[in-house]
Design an enzyme around this catalytic site. Structure first.
Site, PDB file in Angstrom:
ATOM      1  N   GLU A 198       0.868  -1.185   0.000  1.00  0.00           N
ATOM      2  CA  GLU A 198       0.000   0.000   0.000  1.00  0.00           C
ATOM      3  C   GLU A 198       0.898   1.225   0.000  1.00  0.00           C
ATOM      4  OE1 GLU A 198      -3.716   2.083   2.405  1.00  0.00           O
ATOM      5  OE2 GLU A 198      -2.277   0.852   3.519  1.00  0.00           O
ATOM      6  N   ASP A 224      -3.058  11.804  -2.260  1.00  0.00           N
ATOM      7  CA  ASP A 224      -3.119  13.252  -2.434  1.00  0.00           C
ATOM      8  C   ASP A 224      -3.469  13.553  -3.886  1.00  0.00           C
ATOM      9  OD1 ASP A 224      -2.578  16.024  -2.689  1.00  0.00           O
ATOM     10  OD2 ASP A 224      -1.082  15.916  -1.092  1.00  0.00           O
TER      11      ASP A 224
END
Length: 214
Positions: free
Chosen positions: A44, A118
């Protein structure tokens, strides 16, 4: 997002090398030695406070998980969860994702998770998006043939951009949901951000893509 500085974070991370691997480059091509098995590796990127990857590791002991997080003040929260649960199939890396090829051999990873990355909405920051083609090239290098990316976000603009980026790169779209929490998808493991955004009524987008056979 403004990060709250935790000046003690670096020292705490250093105190737990069994959980936050201090020199991950030494395991390039040899992660099976650290885990003590040859189970598939899932990573991840941007693991945040660790709720997703800790939950996945608990539910899937036959898979080795590696959570990658750049910020010390964030990864310490993931470290706390790992200390509490002591999962043998989970390790953390406090590194920059752009250096993935320094830590993983070609074809060493089976799946990559990108959760609530983001969005870097300004055009001049496009190359920082984790679904930009430069990152897709990097992922292809470390992934097995027909390796997968599972991507989840609440940001519609980033989702649309990512679908286009995946398509232009030639990835195969195998699953897509424009409203995950109101779909028939089962087994969704939520992140901290996801819980917060969903509670506000934000729509959650999710897709799975696969690289073509090498």
């Amino acid at each position: 997002m403004r990060l709250r500085n935790k000046p003690w974070a670096k020292e705490k991370i250093s105190a737990y090398p069994q959980y936050v691997v201090p020199n991950p480059e030494q395991y390039k091509g040899k992660w099976h030695e650290l885990f003590g098995n040859h189970h598939p590796i899932h990573i991840e990127i941007g693991t945040g406070k660790g709720q997703f990857i800790t939950g996945m590791a608990k539910e899937n002991p036959e898979i080795n998980y590696i959570g990658i997080e750049l910020y010390e003040s964030v990864i310490v929260s993931a470290l706390d969860k790992l200390i509490e649960n002591d999962l043998p199939n989970l390790r953390l890396l406090n590194v920059n994702a752009k250096d993935l090829a320094s830590f993983f051999e070609n074809g060493e990873v089976e799946r990559i998770y990108l959760n609530f990355s983001d969005p870097w909405p300004k055009k001049r920051h496009e190359k920082r998006r984790l679904t930009h083609h430069s990152f897709l090239e990097l992922y292809e290098q470390i992934l097995i043939s027909e390796g997968e990316i599972h991507f989840k976000t609440d940001n519609q603009g980033l989702f649309e951009y990512s679908l286009m980026s995946f398509s232009q790169y030639g990835l195969l779209l195998t699953y897509v949901s424009l409203d995950l929490h109101h779909s028939d998808f089962s087994g969704n493991m939520m992140t901290e951000y996801e819980e917060k955004f969903a509670a506000k009524g934000n729509r959650i987008y999710r897709c799975e893509v696969k690289y073509r056979a090498k």
